[in-house]
Every structure is written in C-alpha cells, then in structure tokens.
Design a protein around this motif. Structure first.
Motif, PDB file in Angstrom:
ATOM      1  N   UNK A 127      73.044  53.004   4.132  1.00 53.96           N
ATOM      2  CA  UNK A 127      73.656  52.775   2.822  1.00 53.96           C
ATOM      3  C   UNK A 127      73.602  54.044   1.976  1.00 53.96           C
ATOM      4  N   UNK A 128      72.489  54.748   2.048  1.00 53.19           N
ATOM      5  CA  UNK A 128      72.349  55.991   1.286  1.00 53.19           C
ATOM      6  C   UNK A 128      73.097  57.132   1.965  1.00 53.19           C
ATOM      7  N   UNK A 129      72.972  57.230   3.283  1.00 59.91           N
ATOM      8  CA  UNK A 129      73.576  58.356   3.993  1.00 59.91           C
ATOM      9  C   UNK A 129      75.105  58.328   3.924  1.00 59.91           C
ATOM     10  N   UNK A 130      75.697  57.121   3.943  1.00 54.45           N
ATOM     11  CA  UNK A 130      77.150  56.994   3.851  1.00 54.45           C
ATOM     12  C   UNK A 130      77.623  56.763   2.415  1.00 54.45           C
ATOM     13  N   UNK A 131      76.674  56.619   1.485  1.00 54.76           N
ATOM     14  CA  UNK A 131      77.003  56.285   0.102  1.00 54.76           C
ATOM     15  C   UNK A 131      77.866  55.022   0.040  1.00 54.76           C
ATOM     16  N   UNK A 132      77.435  54.018   0.788  1.00 58.75           N
ATOM     17  CA  UNK A 132      78.111  52.716   0.798  1.00 58.75           C
ATOM     18  C   UNK A 132      77.103  51.657   0.388  1.00 58.75           C
ATOM     19  N   UNK A 133      77.139  51.260  -0.898  1.00 58.79           N
ATOM     20  CA  UNK A 133      76.157  50.290  -1.377  1.00 58.79           C
ATOM     21  C   UNK A 133      76.282  48.959  -0.654  1.00 58.79           C
ATOM     22  N   UNK A 134      77.483  48.656  -0.100  1.00 56.10           N
ATOM     23  CA  UNK A 134      77.676  47.389   0.609  1.00 56.10           C
ATOM     24  C   UNK A 134      76.699  47.231   1.773  1.00 56.10           C
ATOM     25  N   UNK A 135      76.309  48.356   2.364  1.00 52.39           N
ATOM     26  CA  UNK A 135      75.426  48.276   3.525  1.00 52.39           C
ATOM     27  C   UNK A 135      74.037  47.766   3.161  1.00 52.39           C
ATOM     28  N   UNK A 136      73.686  47.788   1.870  1.00 52.83           N
ATOM     29  CA  UNK A 136      72.387  47.224   1.479  1.00 52.83           C
ATOM     30  C   UNK A 136      72.385  45.717   1.673  1.00 52.83           C
ATOM     31  N   UNK A 137      73.482  45.068   1.295  1.00 59.64           N
ATOM     32  CA  UNK A 137      73.493  43.614   1.528  1.00 59.64           C
ATOM     33  C   UNK A 137      73.749  43.288   2.992  1.00 59.64           C
ATOM     34  N   UNK A 138      74.423  44.172   3.718  1.00 58.06           N
ATOM     35  CA  UNK A 138      74.515  43.993   5.169  1.00 58.06           C
ATOM     36  C   UNK A 138      73.114  44.012   5.770  1.00 58.06           C
ATOM     37  N   UNK A 139      72.314  44.987   5.348  1.00 60.96           N
ATOM     38  CA  UNK A 139      70.938  45.107   5.832  1.00 60.96           C
ATOM     39  C   UNK A 139      70.115  43.880   5.475  1.00 60.96           C
ATOM     40  N   UNK A 140      70.215  43.449   4.229  1.00 61.33           N
ATOM     41  CA  UNK A 140      69.439  42.291   3.783  1.00 61.33           C
ATOM     42  C   UNK A 140      69.811  41.017   4.519  1.00 61.33           C
ATOM     43  N   UNK A 141      71.105  40.787   4.696  1.00 62.94           N
ATOM     44  CA  UNK A 141      71.549  39.562   5.370  1.00 62.94           C
ATOM     45  C   UNK A 141      71.195  39.564   6.851  1.00 62.94           C
ATOM     46  N   UNK A 142      71.365  40.705   7.517  1.00 61.74           N
ATOM     47  CA  UNK A 142      71.010  40.767   8.945  1.00 61.74           C
ATOM     48  C   UNK A 142      69.503  40.581   9.132  1.00 61.74           C
ATOM     49  N   UNK A 143      68.722  41.153   8.239  1.00 66.48           N
ATOM     50  CA  UNK A 143      67.268  40.974   8.305  1.00 66.48           C
ATOM     51  C   UNK A 143      66.916  39.508   8.078  1.00 66.48           C
ATOM     52  N   UNK A 144      67.604  38.863   7.144  1.00 62.44           N
ATOM     53  CA  UNK A 144      67.374  37.438   6.894  1.00 62.44           C
ATOM     54  C   UNK A 144      67.728  36.600   8.114  1.00 62.44           C
ATOM     55  N   UNK A 145      68.808  36.955   8.798  1.00 65.87           N
ATOM     56  CA  UNK A 145      69.181  36.246  10.030  1.00 65.87           C
ATOM     57  C   UNK A 145      68.076  36.372  11.065  1.00 65.87           C
ATOM     58  N   UNK A 146      67.499  37.567  11.175  1.00 66.56           N
ATOM     59  CA  UNK A 146      66.405  37.771  12.134  1.00 66.56           C
ATOM     60  C   UNK A 146      65.207  36.888  11.781  1.00 66.56           C
ATOM     61  N   UNK A 147      64.909  36.780  10.497  1.00 65.19           N
ATOM     62  CA  UNK A 147      63.783  35.927  10.063  1.00 65.19           C
ATOM     63  C   UNK A 147      64.064  34.471  10.405  1.00 65.19           C
ATOM     64  N   UNK A 148      65.276  34.012  10.140  1.00 66.02           N
ATOM     65  CA  UNK A 148      65.649  32.632  10.483  1.00 66.02           C
ATOM     66  C   UNK A 148      65.530  32.421  11.987  1.00 66.02           C
ATOM     67  N   UNK A 149      66.006  33.398  12.763  1.00 64.36           N
ATOM     68  CA  UNK A 149      65.897  33.288  14.218  1.00 64.36           C
ATOM     69  C   UNK A 149      64.458  33.188  14.672  1.00 64.36           C
ATOM     70  N   UNK A 150      63.563  33.970  14.056  1.00 59.75           N
ATOM     71  CA  UNK A 150      62.144  33.913  14.409  1.00 59.75           C
ATOM     72  C   UNK A 150      61.561  32.543  14.080  1.00 59.75           C
ATOM     73  N   UNK A 151      61.976  31.975  12.958  1.00 61.45           N
ATOM     74  CA  UNK A 151      61.511  30.636  12.583  1.00 61.45           C
ATOM     75  C   UNK A 151      61.970  29.613  13.617  1.00 61.45           C
ATOM     76  N   UNK A 152      63.207  29.752  14.085  1.00 57.73           N
ATOM     77  CA  UNK A 152      63.731  28.830  15.097  1.00 57.73           C
ATOM     78  C   UNK A 152      62.956  28.953  16.408  1.00 57.73           C
ATOM     79  N   UNK A 153      62.585  30.184  16.766  1.00 54.28           N
ATOM     80  CA  UNK A 153      61.787  30.390  17.983  1.00 54.28           C
ATOM     81  C   UNK A 153      60.436  29.696  17.832  1.00 54.28           C
ATOM     82  N   UNK A 154      59.782  29.899  16.693  1.00 52.93           N
ATOM     83  CA  UNK A 154      58.473  29.281  16.441  1.00 52.93           C
ATOM     84  C   UNK A 154      58.588  27.759  16.434  1.00 52.93           C
ATOM     85  N   UNK A 155      59.723  27.256  15.933  1.00 53.89           N
ATOM     86  CA  UNK A 155      59.931  25.810  15.872  1.00 53.89           C
ATOM     87  C   UNK A 155      60.205  25.205  17.243  1.00 53.89           C
TER      88      UNK A 155
END
Length: 198
Positions: free
Chosen positions: A140-168
């Motif tokens: 996001x900083x290197x390309x000066x694309x602020x949109x990539x911050x929410x891309x990063x946040x959402x993909x990280x959130x998906x990973x957390x949800x996936x981990x919860x599903x694995x634990x479940x």
C-alpha cells in the motif's frame, strides 16, 4: 508527482505526463494481477465443492472467468477515466516491491512445507491467505495505493476466519471453499475499485 494534474489551462509538462503514464501503468498492472489471483483463489475454492466434472465447481469456475475478464477489460479499456490523482512513489519503490514479493513467495512455500510436515494440510489455504494479506500492508505504501490497506485487512480477516473454522473441526473442503472464495471476492473487489476509481 504528488500534485493533481490540471483540469484546465496549459498542457501538462513532460514530468506531469510521465507521472500520469506511470499511474496508468500501475493501475492497469494492479487490476490484472489482482484479477488473475482472484481467479486462482476462486478455482481453489471451487475445487472443494466437488469433482472437476460436477456442475457446482464448473459453474463457479465459469463465473470466475467472467468476473476476471470483466475486471481486466475495465482496467485496460482505452476510454477509462484518468486516475483522480497521480501516485507519489517512495524512493527505490520497485526494489521494495521486489523484496516484499520475494518474502511473500518464500513464506508461501514455508506455509505449504510446514503444514504438510505437520500433517495439517487444511492449514495451507489459511496460511497462504494470511501471508498474502500481510504482504499488502507494505505494498500500500510502496505503490501509494491506500486501497491495498483494506485489501490487506480483509484478506487477513479471511485467514482468521479460516483458522477458526479449522479449530471448529470443519472439513478440509469447507475450509478451502470458504477461504478460497472469500479471498477471490476481496481481490476482485480491489481490482474493480482500482479499475474504476484508480
């Protein structure tokens, strides 16, 4: 390169024109890369819904191809409106992008090797989603694309949800479908935003 291009008055200088062209190239490249990786995630998710000849995975794959093609078209059409601003890239940004992407690739291989060695292949899509999500924060900083911050946040959130599903205790296929299609949706949304809004 931080000033907006003039909307009226004299033609932009050569420097302004170069900035606009670089912004256009990065916009098109970003749309293409995000769309294609969205397609790969969708195909991965579809593979968890049944055999390759079943109607459901084939339908998902066909829809994924259409969504990807539309995003690429929007990002590369000649009559696209110019980006509302020109990018302001940090010094040695291309080298930084190369380092970040190199670390991402190594981390993905480490996730695959570690998950297989531990006998937990269901963690592979979760781990890869986390790696991909995290790598968007510096991009996001290197390309000066602020949109990539929410891309990063959402993909990280998906990973957390996936981990919860694995634990479940959900099946490997259910985790793959959830993580794969969710990651595809995030990447496509980012691609469309970049293609349409710049």
């Amino acid at each position: 390169m931080t000033t907006d291009p003039p909307t009226t008055g004299p033609a932009p200088s050569a420097t302004d024109a170069e900035c606009l062209e670089l912004t256009r190239k990065l916009r098109r490249r970003g749309t293409l890369v995000l769309s294609v990786f969205g397609l790969l995630w969708a195909f991965a998710g579809a593979s968890g819904t049944g055999s390759a000849t079943d109607a459901v995975p084939v339908s998902i794959e066909v829809a994924a191809l259409v969504v990807t093609a539309a995003a690429v078209y929007l990002g590369h059409r000649k009559d696209a409106a110019p980006s509302p601003r020109t990018v302001s890239l940090p010094e040695n940004w291309a080298r930084g992008v190369g380092v970040v992407n190199g670390i991402e690739v190594l981390a993905v291989f480490a996730v695959i090797a570690g998950s297989n060695a531990a006998g937990r292949p269901e963690l592979i899509p979760v781990g890869i989603a986390l790696v991909v999500g995290l790598h968007f924060f510096p991009l996001a900083r290197l390309y000066d694309q602020w949109q990539y911050r929410w891309t990063a946040g959402l993909m990280t959130a998906v990973a957390v949800v996936g981990a919860v599903l694995v634990v479940a205790g959900l099946s490997d296929e259910s985790v793959l479908v959830t993580v794969g299609l969710a990651c595809a949706a995030v990447l496509w949304a980012s691609a469309y935003h970049l293609a349409v809004r710049g």
